[in-house]
Enzyme design. Sequence first.
Site, PDB file in Angstrom:
ATOM      1  N   ARG A  47      -2.153  21.315 -17.494  1.00  0.00           N
ATOM      2  CA  ARG A  47      -1.110  20.306 -17.708  1.00  0.00           C
ATOM      3  C   ARG A  47      -1.192  19.683 -19.104  1.00  0.00           C
ATOM      4  O   ARG A  47      -0.206  19.173 -19.629  1.00  0.00           O
ATOM      5  CB  ARG A  47      -1.214  19.229 -16.614  1.00  0.00           C
ATOM      6  CG  ARG A  47      -0.069  18.248 -16.655  1.00  0.00           C
ATOM      7  CD  ARG A  47       0.013  17.357 -15.443  1.00  0.00           C
ATOM      8  NE  ARG A  47       1.118  16.424 -15.606  1.00  0.00           N
ATOM      9  CZ  ARG A  47       1.562  15.605 -14.690  1.00  0.00           C
ATOM     10  NH1 ARG A  47       1.005  15.602 -13.489  1.00  0.00           N
ATOM     11  NH2 ARG A  47       2.568  14.798 -14.917  1.00  0.00           N
ATOM     12  N   HIS A 100       2.758  10.543 -30.498  1.00  0.00           N
ATOM     13  CA  HIS A 100       2.505   9.201 -29.972  1.00  0.00           C
ATOM     14  C   HIS A 100       2.117   8.239 -31.086  1.00  0.00           C
ATOM     15  O   HIS A 100       2.562   7.087 -31.112  1.00  0.00           O
ATOM     16  CB  HIS A 100       1.393   9.232 -28.913  1.00  0.00           C
ATOM     17  CG  HIS A 100       1.909   9.634 -27.562  1.00  0.00           C
ATOM     18  ND1 HIS A 100       1.127  10.306 -26.643  1.00  0.00           N
ATOM     19  CD2 HIS A 100       3.116   9.461 -26.974  1.00  0.00           C
ATOM     20  CE1 HIS A 100       1.846  10.526 -25.560  1.00  0.00           C
ATOM     21  NE2 HIS A 100       3.058  10.026 -25.723  1.00  0.00           N
ATOM     22  N   LYS A 105       3.455  11.044 -12.698  1.00  0.00           N
ATOM     23  CA  LYS A 105       2.689  10.038 -13.432  1.00  0.00           C
ATOM     24  C   LYS A 105       3.544   8.790 -13.582  1.00  0.00           C
ATOM     25  O   LYS A 105       4.640   8.852 -14.148  1.00  0.00           O
ATOM     26  CB  LYS A 105       2.358  10.554 -14.833  1.00  0.00           C
ATOM     27  CG  LYS A 105       1.235  11.548 -14.902  1.00  0.00           C
ATOM     28  CD  LYS A 105       0.904  11.713 -16.379  1.00  0.00           C
ATOM     29  CE  LYS A 105      -0.020  12.834 -16.647  1.00  0.00           C
ATOM     30  NZ  LYS A 105      -0.168  13.066 -18.093  1.00  0.00           N
ATOM     31  N   GLU A 154      11.927  17.374 -25.842  1.00  0.00           N
ATOM     32  CA  GLU A 154      11.091  17.814 -24.701  1.00  0.00           C
ATOM     33  C   GLU A 154      11.571  19.173 -24.170  1.00  0.00           C
ATOM     34  O   GLU A 154      10.770  20.007 -23.757  1.00  0.00           O
ATOM     35  CB  GLU A 154      11.126  16.787 -23.562  1.00  0.00           C
ATOM     36  CG  GLU A 154      10.547  15.430 -23.906  1.00  0.00           C
ATOM     37  CD  GLU A 154       9.031  15.403 -24.078  1.00  0.00           C
ATOM     38  OE1 GLU A 154       8.354  16.407 -23.791  1.00  0.00           O
ATOM     39  OE2 GLU A 154       8.516  14.362 -24.532  1.00  0.00           O
ATOM     40  N   ARG A 194       0.812  -1.237   0.000  1.00  0.00           N
ATOM     41  CA  ARG A 194       0.000   0.000   0.000  1.00  0.00           C
ATOM     42  C   ARG A 194       0.842   1.283   0.000  1.00  0.00           C
ATOM     43  O   ARG A 194       0.386   2.332   0.459  1.00  0.00           O
ATOM     44  CB  ARG A 194      -0.960   0.042   1.192  1.00  0.00           C
ATOM     45  CG  ARG A 194      -1.961  -1.083   1.183  1.00  0.00           C
ATOM     46  CD  ARG A 194      -3.147  -0.767   2.046  1.00  0.00           C
ATOM     47  NE  ARG A 194      -4.058  -1.888   2.062  1.00  0.00           N
ATOM     48  CZ  ARG A 194      -3.999  -2.881   2.944  1.00  0.00           C
ATOM     49  NH1 ARG A 194      -3.076  -2.864   3.890  1.00  0.00           N
ATOM     50  NH2 ARG A 194      -4.859  -3.865   2.881  1.00  0.00           N
ATOM     51  N   HIS A 222       2.561  15.874 -29.023  1.00  0.00           N
ATOM     52  CA  HIS A 222       2.420  14.483 -28.617  1.00  0.00           C
ATOM     53  C   HIS A 222       1.231  13.759 -29.246  1.00  0.00           C
ATOM     54  O   HIS A 222       1.197  12.538 -29.223  1.00  0.00           O
ATOM     55  CB  HIS A 222       2.337  14.380 -27.089  1.00  0.00           C
ATOM     56  CG  HIS A 222       3.679  14.499 -26.433  1.00  0.00           C
ATOM     57  ND1 HIS A 222       4.438  15.640 -26.530  1.00  0.00           N
ATOM     58  CD2 HIS A 222       4.407  13.620 -25.698  1.00  0.00           C
ATOM     59  CE1 HIS A 222       5.567  15.449 -25.862  1.00  0.00           C
ATOM     60  NE2 HIS A 222       5.576  14.237 -25.352  1.00  0.00           N
ATOM     61  N   HIS A 240      11.259   8.580 -28.809  1.00  0.00           N
ATOM     62  CA  HIS A 240      10.173   9.463 -28.394  1.00  0.00           C
ATOM     63  C   HIS A 240      10.422  10.887 -28.911  1.00  0.00           C
ATOM     64  O   HIS A 240       9.532  11.521 -29.481  1.00  0.00           O
ATOM     65  CB  HIS A 240      10.069   9.442 -26.874  1.00  0.00           C
ATOM     66  CG  HIS A 240       8.931  10.241 -26.335  1.00  0.00           C
ATOM     67  ND1 HIS A 240       7.623   9.916 -26.573  1.00  0.00           N
ATOM     68  CD2 HIS A 240       8.907  11.376 -25.587  1.00  0.00           C
ATOM     69  CE1 HIS A 240       6.835  10.808 -25.984  1.00  0.00           C
ATOM     70  NE2 HIS A 240       7.591  11.703 -25.379  1.00  0.00           N
ATOM     71  N   LYS A 295       8.346  22.413 -16.333  1.00  0.00           N
ATOM     72  CA  LYS A 295       7.400  21.286 -16.206  1.00  0.00           C
ATOM     73  C   LYS A 295       6.740  21.278 -14.824  1.00  0.00           C
ATOM     74  O   LYS A 295       5.529  21.092 -14.712  1.00  0.00           O
ATOM     75  CB  LYS A 295       8.093  19.948 -16.498  1.00  0.00           C
ATOM     76  CG  LYS A 295       7.115  18.804 -16.265  1.00  0.00           C
ATOM     77  CD  LYS A 295       7.289  17.579 -17.086  1.00  0.00           C
ATOM     78  CE  LYS A 295       6.124  16.623 -16.798  1.00  0.00           C
ATOM     79  NZ  LYS A 295       6.315  15.286 -17.297  1.00  0.00           N
ATOM     80  N   GLU A 334      -4.126  16.841 -14.366  1.00  0.00           N
ATOM     81  CA  GLU A 334      -4.353  17.116 -15.785  1.00  0.00           C
ATOM     82  C   GLU A 334      -5.812  17.462 -16.111  1.00  0.00           C
ATOM     83  O   GLU A 334      -6.421  16.892 -17.001  1.00  0.00           O
ATOM     84  CB  GLU A 334      -3.864  15.928 -16.640  1.00  0.00           C
ATOM     85  CG  GLU A 334      -3.618  16.340 -18.069  1.00  0.00           C
ATOM     86  CD  GLU A 334      -2.792  15.333 -18.885  1.00  0.00           C
ATOM     87  OE1 GLU A 334      -1.761  14.868 -18.375  1.00  0.00           O
ATOM     88  OE2 GLU A 334      -3.167  15.075 -20.020  1.00  0.00           O
ATOM     89  N   ASN A 394       1.296  18.343 -23.672  1.00  0.00           N
ATOM     90  CA  ASN A 394       1.136  17.388 -24.783  1.00  0.00           C
ATOM     91  C   ASN A 394       1.445  18.000 -26.142  1.00  0.00           C
ATOM     92  O   ASN A 394       1.202  17.356 -27.169  1.00  0.00           O
ATOM     93  CB  ASN A 394      -0.298  16.840 -24.815  1.00  0.00           C
ATOM     94  CG  ASN A 394      -0.542  15.874 -23.682  1.00  0.00           C
ATOM     95  OD1 ASN A 394       0.368  15.173 -23.263  1.00  0.00           O
ATOM     96  ND2 ASN A 394      -1.758  15.855 -23.163  1.00  0.00           N
TER      97      ASN A 394
HETATM   98 ZN    ZN Z   1       6.974  13.227 -24.136  1.00  0.00          ZN
END
Ligand code: ZN
Length: 346
Positions: free
Chosen positions: A228, A239, A130, A172, A108, A235, A249, A214, A224, A232
């Site tokens: 936030r 992606h 995240k 990035e 936990r 992205h 990436h 960031k 988000e 993206n």
């Molecule tokens: Zn990224």
Amino acid sequence: MSSDLLFPDGTVTRFFFNTPFFSLDNLLPGRPLIFITDRNIKKLYPSLFPPSRTVVLPPGETHKNRRTVNYIYKSLLEMNIDRSATLVGVGGGSVTDLTGFTAATYHRGLTFGFVPTTLLAAVDAAIGGKNGYNMGKIKNCIGTVRQPGFILWDFSFFSTLPEREWISGFAEIIKHGAISSSSHLDFLEQHTSDHFKHDKLLLARLVSESVRIKTDFVIKDQNEGGMRKLLNFGHTLGHALEHSCKLTHGEAVSRGMVYALRLSEKISSLNHEEALRLEALLKHYRLPTAMDFKPGPVFKILAKDKKKRGELIDFVLLETLGHASLHPISFEKVRKDLYDLCCNRP
Ligand code: ZN
Ligand code: ADP
């Protein structure tokens, strides 16, 4: 250099910038540290990882899955790790994501921290809380939002990074400037990736500014709900490209940003000179900008994007360099533009 940052969930994260890895034991006295790393990093830096306190994972994004999570749980149980331990993820984004997730769920919840060893993880994956893993082709669909107790940046790890991985991180970094700081872009324009490779103080300045940008977004909108989402930028297409072509990436996000620039010129207020300036900066950091992929397979993946709502898909666009906003765009328009840009490839 260290500083503490309070996140909205009450976590205080300690930031250790430009700090040697070996000082961890002194910085975090009194807690058993359990290292989670991958095979490549363990091989490159064997002396850093005591075998009795290290879990070694198979490397890369393809192993960021449930099987590896189970392997970590099993290893921790075999080592009799209880809640007094701190998990330390030492690696790129795959390692830090898996470490954060297992730390949030094992018994936990344990305390955890990160030592990012890729430039990409140093400015992106390690920040924001995240954590999670992929299910088949669906990226990060199981996860938690939980801030690490500390992040330590030891730039000497970057000396062994393959050139492509190093360059990938700049996508990035450039993105952070594009969405919120034109002075960050000025700074990038004044240097080259080689300058940062050979000057650790300059690199520390670059990484800490990117991290500041960031964290600013994360602190204002941890879960988000709105702001936030601007992270993206590049992205949505990025992606889809990353899934369908063999790209890093950063290479995928770079092309995604170029596409978002084209849309920004048409739909928001970005002018052509600004779009060309950002595109030139991507090239300056040897990131790809050509729309030289087959749009068909990419479009199929875009159609499944979680940012799609009915006939609309959310795109982050630039208003000017340093200011971004979210725009719902007709999916049909995106399809048409993509085919036009890719010179009507099949
Ligand atoms: Zn990224
Ligand atoms: P990211 O998402 O940050 O690129 P990954 O965890 O997927 O990170 O790592 C990408 C690849 O780079 C993996 O094969 C990993 O083992 C390797 N790697 C990570 N850090 C280093 C480093 N400092 N030197 C060499 N290879 C590294």
